[in-house]
Design a protein around this motif. Structure first.
Motif, PDB file in Angstrom:
ATOM      1  N   ASN A 103       0.839  -1.204   0.000  1.00  0.00           N
ATOM      2  CA  ASN A 103       0.000   0.000   0.000  1.00  0.00           C
ATOM      3  C   ASN A 103       0.871   1.251   0.000  1.00  0.00           C
ATOM      4  OD1 ASN A 103      -1.911   1.974   0.308  1.00  0.00           O
ATOM      5  ND2 ASN A 103      -2.670   1.267   2.285  1.00  0.00           N
ATOM      6  N   SER A 106      -0.571   4.374   2.039  1.00  0.00           N
ATOM      7  CA  SER A 106      -0.909   4.154   3.439  1.00  0.00           C
ATOM      8  C   SER A 106      -0.574   5.370   4.303  1.00  0.00           C
ATOM      9  CB  SER A 106      -0.133   2.940   3.962  1.00  0.00           C
ATOM     10  OG  SER A 106      -0.309   2.795   5.356  1.00  0.00           O
ATOM     11  N   THR A 109       2.269   3.166   7.430  1.00  0.00           N
ATOM     12  CA  THR A 109       3.023   2.151   6.695  1.00  0.00           C
ATOM     13  C   THR A 109       3.530   1.033   7.598  1.00  0.00           C
ATOM     14  OG1 THR A 109       5.026   3.507   6.884  1.00  0.00           O
ATOM     15  CG2 THR A 109       3.748   3.717   4.859  1.00  0.00           C
ATOM     16  N   ASP A 112       0.554  -1.346   8.016  1.00  0.00           N
ATOM     17  CA  ASP A 112       0.172  -2.028   6.783  1.00  0.00           C
ATOM     18  C   ASP A 112       1.268  -2.960   6.276  1.00  0.00           C
ATOM     19  OD1 ASP A 112      -2.324  -0.905   6.792  1.00  0.00           O
ATOM     20  OD2 ASP A 112      -1.827   0.722   5.414  1.00  0.00           O
ATOM     21  N   ARG A 115       1.012  -6.095   8.281  1.00  0.00           N
ATOM     22  CA  ARG A 115      -0.130  -6.888   7.799  1.00  0.00           C
ATOM     23  C   ARG A 115       0.234  -7.625   6.507  1.00  0.00           C
ATOM     24  NH1 ARG A 115      -5.166  -2.570   8.525  1.00  0.00           N
ATOM     25  NH2 ARG A 115      -5.419  -2.808  10.793  1.00  0.00           N
ATOM     26  N   TYR A 116       0.996  -6.968   5.656  1.00  0.00           N
ATOM     27  CA  TYR A 116       1.419  -7.567   4.389  1.00  0.00           C
ATOM     28  C   TYR A 116       2.248  -8.827   4.647  1.00  0.00           C
ATOM     29  CZ  TYR A 116       2.585  -7.224  -0.625  1.00  0.00           C
ATOM     30  OH  TYR A 116       2.697  -7.439  -1.978  1.00  0.00           O
TER      31      TYR A 116
END
Length: 243
Positions: A103, A106, A109, A112, A115-116
């Motif tokens: 993302n 984002s 960051t 995210d 999460r990635y």
């Protein structure tokens, strides 16, 4: 590490596509790590051709891309999201829900990116990761002197990388100076890796990655420690290997 030297870009692309296609045939729900840039366009064209002959099914495949420019809109023609849609995703039967991109827009960051990486782990890890290599030896956007323990994160791009990528923009001033990139640790956790290189401008990086010492100054050198890496290079990119 296995080194495969081919005559030209076209043969490199075909060899890489055969490896990818074989992975999907053997495991239809494969998790694939994808890269962008001119090096991979030929491979994607070959995969689209194989799909067009009803010889490949992407419906169960999941993908994770290496990187994305920071704060560049997804519909910007220079975004990697746009690149993947134009050069691959729009032409095969992959499910949109199975496509994962970092993302770049984002507002958080760190969250995210975590999460990635977690989603990659939750899906069982990347079965096959494709990489290009920068003239400075970067893989993904892991620039020289990167932390080998780094996972997906926001990174600063080096001047050399910005200059190299400026050919895709109207001016060097338009090139983003940051990107969200898989880290070396994330890449190295892939079960199998193929690295592609074409052109004389990649010869020095390839020679150092293959024959030099393992050092953060040449990020691709870490691939020597992976148990299953294939480097596919054309004659120009391999020109310094035997000197």
């Amino acid at each position: 590490m296995k080194i495969v030297i081919v005559e030209n870009y076209e043969e490199m692309s075909k060899r890489a596509a055969v490896i990818f296609a074989s992975q999907i045939v053997l495991k239809p729900d494969s998790v694939l790590g994808l890269a962008t840039g001119s090096t991979t366009i030929g491979m994607y064209k070959e995969l689209i051709n194989i799909y067009g002959r009803d010889a490949l099914d992407f419906s169960k495949v999941s993908t994770f891309n290496l990187d994305e420019y920071y704060k560049l809109d997804e519909d910007n023609e220079q975004s990697y999201n746009y690149f993947m849609n134009e050069n691959f995703f729009n032409h095969v039967n992959i499910k949109r829900d199975n496509i994962n991109m970092p993302n770049g827009k984002s507002e958080d960051t760190v969250r995210d990116c975590a999460r990635y990486d977690k989603k990659i782990v939750d899906l069982g890890g990347i079965d096959l990761q494709v990489l290009g290599i920068g003239a400075n030896g970067h893989i993904g956007f892991n620039e020289p002197n990167t932390n080998f323990e780094a996972e997906t994160r926001l990174v600063e791009l080096e001047k050399q990388t910005i200059k190299a990528n400026s050919r895709f923009f109207n001016s060097i001033g338009e090139v983003p100076t940051k990107a969200v990139s898989m880290g070396i640790k994330t890449i190295m956790q892939s079960k199998k890796i193929i690295l592609l290189a074409s052109g004389i401008e990649k010869a020095d990086a390839i020679e150092k990655a293959v024959n030099g010492k393992i050092t953060p100054e040449l990020p691709a050198s870490i691939l020597n420690l992976h148990k299953d890496v294939i480097i596919i290079v054309d004659r120009d990119a391999a020109s310094l290997l035997n000197k």
